[in-house]
Scaffold this motif. Structure first.
Motif, PDB file in Angstrom:
ATOM      1  N   THR A  74       0.850  -1.192   0.000  1.00 35.89           N
ATOM      2  CA  THR A  74       0.000   0.000   0.000  1.00 35.89           C
ATOM      3  C   THR A  74       0.885   1.242   0.000  1.00 35.89           C
ATOM      4  OG1 THR A  74      -0.077   0.119   2.422  1.00 35.89           O
ATOM      5  CG2 THR A  74      -1.763  -1.241   1.313  1.00 35.89           C
ATOM      6  N   PRO A  75       0.331   2.413  -0.293  1.00 36.30           N
ATOM      7  CA  PRO A  75       1.139   3.645  -0.280  1.00 36.30           C
ATOM      8  C   PRO A  75       1.783   3.948   1.061  1.00 36.30           C
ATOM      9  CG  PRO A  75      -0.915   4.005  -1.462  1.00 36.30           C
ATOM     10  CD  PRO A  75      -1.025   2.650  -0.836  1.00 36.30           C
ATOM     11  N   TRP A  81       7.826   2.314  -0.004  1.00 40.69           N
ATOM     12  CA  TRP A  81       8.224   1.711  -1.270  1.00 40.69           C
ATOM     13  C   TRP A  81       9.224   2.577  -2.027  1.00 40.69           C
ATOM     14  CZ3 TRP A  81       7.269   4.211  -5.901  1.00 40.69           C
ATOM     15  CH2 TRP A  81       6.387   5.293  -5.845  1.00 40.69           C
ATOM     16  N   LYS A 140       2.139   0.959  -9.962  1.00 42.21           N
ATOM     17  CA  LYS A 140       0.966   0.823  -9.110  1.00 42.21           C
ATOM     18  C   LYS A 140       0.816   1.989  -8.145  1.00 42.21           C
ATOM     19  CE  LYS A 140      -1.108  -2.051  -5.523  1.00 42.21           C
ATOM     20  NZ  LYS A 140      -1.030  -3.291  -4.718  1.00 42.21           N
ATOM     21  N   LEU A 141       1.901   2.355  -7.474  1.00 48.89           N
ATOM     22  CA  LEU A 141       1.799   3.333  -6.388  1.00 48.89           C
ATOM     23  C   LEU A 141       2.007   4.770  -6.844  1.00 48.89           C
ATOM     24  CD1 LEU A 141       3.641   1.352  -3.569  1.00 48.89           C
ATOM     25  CD2 LEU A 141       1.197   1.521  -4.025  1.00 48.89           C
TER      26      LEU A 141
END
Length: 394
Positions: free
Chosen positions: A53-54, A58, A126-127
């Motif tokens: 998830t954010p 990451w 994705k993020l």
């Protein structure tokens, strides 16, 4: 006149022919492990992408993965000791030879950058909610930056003062870490602008130190180290000739060996403690440990922490296993009034003590990043027992 470009190609070809027999055996031995490792990584990465998830750091993880590809890499020159006699008179004309070395290094390292970016891209896509064009744009940015870093690395090798050289090496890694994080964590336009400014400033700083035309002694020493490292990796899979790097006496570190009692049964313990301190194994193990500590301090997921800990446990054990190759065919071990079995026990004992110290250092950040510190202690206990068995029988 010698065709220096052709000479470089010839030496590269001869080196490949030299290691090809061992390389074939190594590939046969490692093929299944590579396939299994790739499948496990693919499955694990897919699960990670579904879970992440954010809130997960990451950006830091992606920058850490990207950093070695941007700042690392080798430049193989294949220079030899005899070149100080036969090629030194043509020092001013070595441009063709060194250009061939740079071009080959650039191709290999750009391929590594592209491969690492392909791995990071699904996470970034994705993020960061980016499209396919951003993949291509950032790939171009990474490749241009890598070309600058490669030029910087070559410039470092020609710097006359050792302290200045080390300072510029640190600068290359620090700037690359900042650039990678800025590009990944910021908006693309802002990140690319910051990376460009850092690259321009770095190119300006590279013009300041005094440089050799060709730093013969350093390049020859580094080439010997490169060759030794390749043989060490191949030796994981098949017995190959031992190529030992140049011994280095780091001031102050030899005092560690004085803790060993001055007795006959500690002779090999003393010898192999000095082998570790004075060989390239010391630098390798220290760098691996530092990288592991930083990663373990940055991640706060139990599964990821355990995986990182185990990976660095295995890699450091494999590196230390090479210690048994030093002096194993040396004539003096048949002259010493000491039993040969004592050498094997001493090597295993020293390797285990060093590895145990590494495991303890790696466990320290885990005490603070694991959800339960007892998991870190349990992981350390399992790794220590496994290490004892490995170093006793390997």
């Amino acid at each position: 006149m010698i065709d220096l470009h052709a000479l470089y190609r010839s030496r590269a070809s001869l080196f490949f022919k030299e290691i090809r027999p061992y390389l074939q055996y190594a590939m046969q031995s490692a093929a299944m492990a590579v396939v299994v490792g790739f499948l496990l990584f693919s499955i694990g990465y897919k699960q990670f992408l579904q879970w992440v998830t954010p809130d997960f750091p990451w950006q830091l993880l992606s920058a850490a993965v990207m950093l070695p590809a941007l700042a690392g890499g080798r430049i193989r020159t294949y220079l030899q000791e005899a070149d100080t006699l036969f090629l030194l008179p043509q020092e001013s004309g070595m441009k063709a030879y060194l250009k061939a070395a740079m071009n080959r290094a650039l191709i290999a390292q750009l391929a590594a950058v592209a491969a690492v970016w392909l791995i990071i891209w699904p996470l970034y896509h994705k993020l960061a909610a980016s499209n396919g064009w951003m993949f291509l744009l950032l790939l171009i940015v990474w490749c241009v930056y890598k070309r600058i870093m490669l030029f910087g690395k070559w410039t470092e090798l020609q710097i006359q003062e050792k302290r200045t050289r080390l300072l510029f090496q640190m600068m290359r890694w620090i700037l690359s870490a900042i650039a990678a994080y800025c590009v990944i964590a910021s908006k693309p336009a802002v990140g690319i602008l910051l990376l460009s400014l850092l690259a321009i400033a770095y190119l300006g700083l590279l013009r300041l130190p005094r440089q050799h035309i060709v730093n013969w002694s350093l390049l020859i020493d580094i080439e010997l180290q490169h060759k030794a490292s390749i043989y060490r990796i191949l030796n994981w899979f098949v017995d190959v000739p031992s190529v030992q790097g140049k011994a280095r006496n780091v001031r102050g570190l030899d005092r560690i060996a004085r803790w060993i009692a001055f007795r006959q049964d500690h002779t090999y313990s003393y010898l192999y403690t000095l082998v570790w301190l004075r060989s390239e194994l010391f630098g390798i193990t220290m760098r691996l440990t530092l990288i592991g500590i930083l990663l373990l301090a940055a991640v706060h997921n139990d599964i990821a922490l355990a995986s990182i800990y185990l990976v660095f446990t295995v890699i450091s054990a494999l590196q230390l296993s090479e210690m048994k190759l030093y002096y194993h065919e040396h004539v003096w071990q048949h002259i010493y009034p000491i039993r040969l079995e004592q050498r094997k026990r001493s090597v295993s004992f020293i390797r285990y003590r060093i590895h145990l110290g590494i495991l303890i250092l790696l466990a320290i950040p885990c005490l603070f990043t694991f959800s339960n510190p007892l998991w870190a202690l349990a992981l350390l206990l399992v790794a220590a027992v496994s290490s004892g068995l490995y170093h006793r029988f390997r």
